[in-house]
Motif scaffolding. Structure first.
Motif, short mmCIF file in Angstrom:
data_model
loop_
_atom_site.label_atom_id
_atom_site.label_comp_id
_atom_site.label_asym_id
_atom_site.label_seq_id
_atom_site.Cartn_x
_atom_site.Cartn_y
_atom_site.Cartn_z
N ASP A 269 0.85 -1.36 -0.09
CA ASP A 269 0.00 0.01 0.05
C ASP A 269 0.83 1.20 -0.13
OD1 ASP A 269 -1.07 2.39 1.86
OD2 ASP A 269 -3.00 1.10 1.00
N PRO A 270 0.56 2.21 -0.72
CA PRO A 270 1.47 3.33 -0.90
C PRO A 270 1.69 4.36 0.53
CG PRO A 270 0.09 3.28 -2.89
CD PRO A 270 -0.40 2.44 -1.92
N GLU A 271 0.53 4.30 1.01
CA GLU A 271 0.62 4.91 2.50
C GLU A 271 1.69 4.31 3.31
OE1 GLU A 271 -2.62 7.33 4.25
OE2 GLU A 271 -3.86 6.05 2.90
N VAL A 272 1.58 3.00 3.29
CA VAL A 272 2.40 2.15 4.37
C VAL A 272 3.88 2.31 3.85
CG1 VAL A 272 2.91 -0.43 4.83
CG2 VAL A 272 0.62 0.47 4.89
N GLU A 273 3.93 2.23 2.73
CA GLU A 273 5.42 2.41 2.15
C GLU A 273 6.07 3.65 2.55
OE1 GLU A 273 8.35 1.72 -1.72
OE2 GLU A 273 6.63 0.43 -1.39
N ALA A 274 5.27 4.76 2.46
CA ALA A 274 5.83 5.91 2.66
C ALA A 274 6.05 6.21 4.15
CB ALA A 274 4.82 7.11 2.19
N LEU A 275 5.13 5.58 4.93
CA LEU A 275 5.54 5.63 6.53
C LEU A 275 6.85 4.79 6.83
CD1 LEU A 275 1.85 5.01 7.80
CD2 LEU A 275 3.10 7.06 7.97
N VAL A 276 6.93 3.70 6.07
CA VAL A 276 8.04 2.63 6.49
C VAL A 276 9.49 3.53 5.78
CG1 VAL A 276 9.20 0.66 5.99
CG2 VAL A 276 6.96 0.66 6.57
N ARG A 277 9.39 4.16 4.92
CA ARG A 277 10.35 5.01 4.25
C ARG A 277 10.71 6.20 5.49
NH1 ARG A 277 12.69 3.84 -0.47
NH2 ARG A 277 11.71 2.24 -1.68
N ALA A 278 9.93 6.80 5.75
CA ALA A 278 9.96 7.79 6.80
C ALA A 278 10.47 7.30 7.99
CB ALA A 278 8.70 8.65 6.89
N ALA A 279 10.26 6.33 8.33
CA ALA A 279 10.85 5.70 9.51
C ALA A 279 12.28 5.34 9.46
CB ALA A 279 9.98 4.39 10.00
N VAL A 280 12.49 4.69 8.11
CA VAL A 280 13.88 4.36 7.95
C VAL A 280 14.87 5.69 8.04
CG1 VAL A 280 15.62 3.42 6.18
CG2 VAL A 280 13.54 2.27 6.79
N GLY A 281 14.26 6.83 7.45
CA GLY A 281 14.88 8.11 7.57
C GLY A 281 15.06 8.32 9.01
N VAL A 282 14.30 8.16 10.10
CA VAL A 282 14.53 8.60 11.26
C VAL A 282 15.75 7.58 11.84
CG1 VAL A 282 13.65 8.36 13.68
CG2 VAL A 282 12.21 9.01 11.92
N LEU A 283 15.93 6.53 11.55
CA LEU A 283 17.04 5.58 11.79
C LEU A 283 18.25 6.19 11.24
CD1 LEU A 283 15.57 2.17 11.74
CD2 LEU A 283 16.11 3.43 13.73
N ALA A 284 18.35 6.67 9.91
CA ALA A 284 19.56 7.17 9.31
C ALA A 284 19.85 8.53 10.20
CB ALA A 284 19.11 7.39 7.70
N ASP A 285 18.97 9.33 10.49
CA ASP A 285 19.30 10.72 11.06
C ASP A 285 19.77 10.24 12.33
OD1 ASP A 285 17.86 11.81 9.03
OD2 ASP A 285 16.35 12.41 9.89
N ALA A 286 19.44 9.17 13.08
CA ALA A 286 20.15 8.84 14.25
C ALA A 286 21.54 8.26 14.15
CB ALA A 286 19.24 7.86 14.88
N GLY A 287 22.03 8.34 13.04
CA GLY A 287 23.40 7.68 12.81
C GLY A 287 23.57 6.40 12.25
N ALA A 288 22.43 5.71 11.76
CA ALA A 288 22.68 4.36 11.32
C ALA A 288 23.22 4.63 10.08
CB ALA A 288 21.25 3.67 11.15
N ILE A 289 23.92 3.54 9.43
CA ILE A 289 24.59 3.67 8.00
C ILE A 289 23.30 2.64 7.32
CG2 ILE A 289 26.28 2.74 6.37
CD1 ILE A 289 28.27 3.15 9.06
N VAL A 290 22.58 3.40 6.67
CA VAL A 290 21.49 2.72 5.80
C VAL A 290 21.74 2.38 4.42
CG1 VAL A 290 18.90 2.86 5.31
CG2 VAL A 290 19.78 3.65 7.57
N THR A 291 21.48 1.21 4.17
CA THR A 291 21.87 0.77 2.61
C THR A 291 20.44 0.02 2.22
OG1 THR A 291 24.05 0.28 3.13
CG2 THR A 291 22.80 -0.63 1.06
N GLU A 292 19.83 0.66 0.93
CA GLU A 292 18.51 0.07 0.27
C GLU A 292 19.01 -1.28 -0.35
OE1 GLU A 292 14.34 1.02 -1.65
OE2 GLU A 292 15.65 2.55 -0.95
N VAL A 293 18.66 -2.45 0.10
CA VAL A 293 18.98 -3.55 -0.62
C VAL A 293 18.30 -4.72 -0.30
CG1 VAL A 293 20.64 -4.24 1.43
CG2 VAL A 293 20.95 -5.16 -0.88
N ASP A 294 17.88 -5.58 -1.21
CA ASP A 294 17.09 -6.74 -0.81
C ASP A 294 18.04 -7.86 -0.28
OD1 ASP A 294 14.82 -5.45 -1.66
OD2 ASP A 294 14.96 -6.19 -3.79
N PRO A 295 17.55 -8.74 0.49
CA PRO A 295 18.29 -9.90 0.84
C PRO A 295 18.68 -10.86 -0.13
CG PRO A 295 16.31 -9.84 2.07
CD PRO A 295 16.11 -8.85 1.32
N GLY A 296 17.82 -10.98 -0.94
CA GLY A 296 18.29 -11.77 -2.21
C GLY A 296 17.33 -13.12 -2.14
#
Length: 461
Positions: A269-296
């Motif tokens: 659902d587009p709204e769900v994905e937008a919320l999750v992406r925003a949450a990942v941004g919070v973790l990045a802002d807190a200093g995490a090294i975020v890489t967008e990648v699928d586990p495969g």
């Protein structure tokens, strides 16, 4: 609504009383349960008596443990002495005997927790929503006409509406994380064996017990109480040497976080994905090294279904099955009964290969974050959302069951609300035995946000 860790600190200082906390929970049950149907059994008299005993211990400075006096509920899939465990089924004799506690329930009694009663589950916890012929359907704290998810839906709704600070659920394919995402609460499926199970589940080593709360800190505190060795579970892990609260506030600076928005095969659902992406941004802002990648990995749904449907066949094998049994459970049990030993072993091979893949993945990334679910709650009483191409609950839970196959710890935390006012969840997955790391990441996210503090719609009315 007071958190369990705050309650215990209040008991210690004398600012709060176990009796007051228990009465608050019982009042919430009386006020909301008619709307949401979260409980199948409530023992108000016994809970208040236990709360008075807890209060006396705190006043004497002799609490039994870190959960003394915390109002708690138990999913009606875990054995409790003196109370029937009906598992949402009409086929179980309520007369018992009910003379043993499940290991996690025993640990709660040992710590002095106040056990309020037992919460709803679908029949034998077989699906991702909570309804049964025996007890009816369980609604959502944010909209009682929507499902709570499942199979631990009663527990999620209970903690969401303040009907106790803690609840114990079970998770064989997402059953604590699905309702956590739908209800805006927190739940952890721990590493397999960390919380012992007895009796063993018919669904085998897919099934875990898990803490369900309003906050990550409370989840860690409950995990401290219920984890640890129990000889009745042949696969039980040793008792953890330290508290899961240790290091929970260490933050995410420098952690290697892999973010997969869709695992490579899910439509969100587009709204769900937008919320999750925003949450990942919070973790990045807190200093995490975020890489967008699928586990495969490709969707392991077929392998999971072989294992899960085989378990359903085992569940019903000792009963005379008739129209008192959930028709969906009957259908998948028939499918499960047709699988061969070779089918089962082929599915197990896929499971083992997936575990190996994820083990290597976590050598490069500390945690994987995904949506908990691709959707928000749909109408109560349905097994699947409107318009679903499949009758199977696994069709709409693609982020949860893979990590039952791998037995990894997976945490769901609330990460926002859609325009319709329904919660979405962020899932944090770590390598086996790295449960503390999932809690650390979840706590860092909650420290930077307030979604977990929002008041459910029903409570606000």
């Amino acid at each position: 609504m007071t958190q369990a860790t705050e309650l215990v600190e209040g008991y210690r200082t004398g600012a709060l009383s176990p009796v007051e906390a228990t009465q608050y929970a019982l009042d919430a049950i009386e006020k909301y349960d008619e709307q949401v149907n979260a409980f199948v059994l409530v023992d108000a008299e016994g809970a208040l008596a236990a709360a008075k005993e807890s209060e006396a211990r705190w006043r004497a400075g002799t609490p039994l443990g870190p959960g003394d006096g915390v109002p708690t509920s138990i999913k009606d899939a875990l054995w409790t002495i003196g109370w029937p465990t009906m598992r949402g089924s009409t086929m179980i004799d309520p007369a018992g005997p009910w003379d043993q506690d499940a290991p996690s329930v025993a640990r709660l009694r040992e710590t002095g927790a106040v056990i309020l009663g037992k919460t709803t589950t679908p029949e034998y916890s077989w699906k991702g929503v909570t309804d049964s012929y025996t007890y009816g359907a369980t609604g959502n704290p944010w909209d009682a006409t929507k499902t709570s998810g499942g199979s631990s839906g009663g527990s999620a709704t209970a903690v969401g509406l303040g009907m106790g600070a803690w609840s114990l659920g079970t998770d064989g394919g997402g059953s604590v994380r699905i309702p956590a995402a739908f209800t805006g609460t927190v739940a952890l499926k721990p590493t397999y064996g960390l919380i012992p199970l007895f009796p063993a589940s018919a669904f085998g080593t897919l099934s875990h017990a898990g803490p369900m709360t309003r906050t990550v800190r409370d989840t860690a505190a409950l995990l401290d109480v219920v984890s640890g060795f129990d000889s009745r579970d042949w696969s039980a892990m040793p008792t953890p040497p330290t508290s899961f609260l240790n290091g929970i506030d260490d933050g995410v600076a420098g952690l290697r976080i892999a973010f997969s928005a869709d695992l490579g095969f899910v439509n969100n659902d587009p709204e769900v994905e937008a919320l999750v992406r925003a949450a990942v941004g919070v973790l990045a802002d807190a200093g995490a090294i975020v890489t967008e990648v699928d586990p495969g990995f490709t969707d392991p749904i077929d392998a999971f279904n072989v294992l899960w449907w085989s378990g359903a066949a085992k569940v019903l094998s000792s009963y005379e099955v008739d129209d008192r049994v959930d028709p969906g459970l009957r259908r998948v049990a028939e499918l499960g009964s047709a699988y061969s030993a070779s089918d089962f072993l082929d599915a197990t091979t896929i499971r083992m290969d997936l575990g190996t893949l994820m083990g290597k993945f976590h050598e490069q990334y500390d945690v994987l974050v995904t949506p908990t679910l691709p959707i928000t709650a749909f109408p109560v009483g349905q097994d699947v959302p409107d318009g679903s191409a499949s009758p199977d609950w696994t069709d709409w839970t693609p982020y949860t069951y893979p990590f039952n196959l791998t037995q990894q710890p997976a945490l769901s935390v609330p990460c926002g609300f859609t325009k319709a006012g329904l919660p979405a969840g962020l899932q944090v997955v770590a390598a086996r035995h790295a449960d503390a790391l999932t809690l650390r990441v979840g706590q860092a996210y909650q420290a930077a946000t307030d979604w977990h503090l929002r008041t459910p719609t029903l409570e606000a009315q």
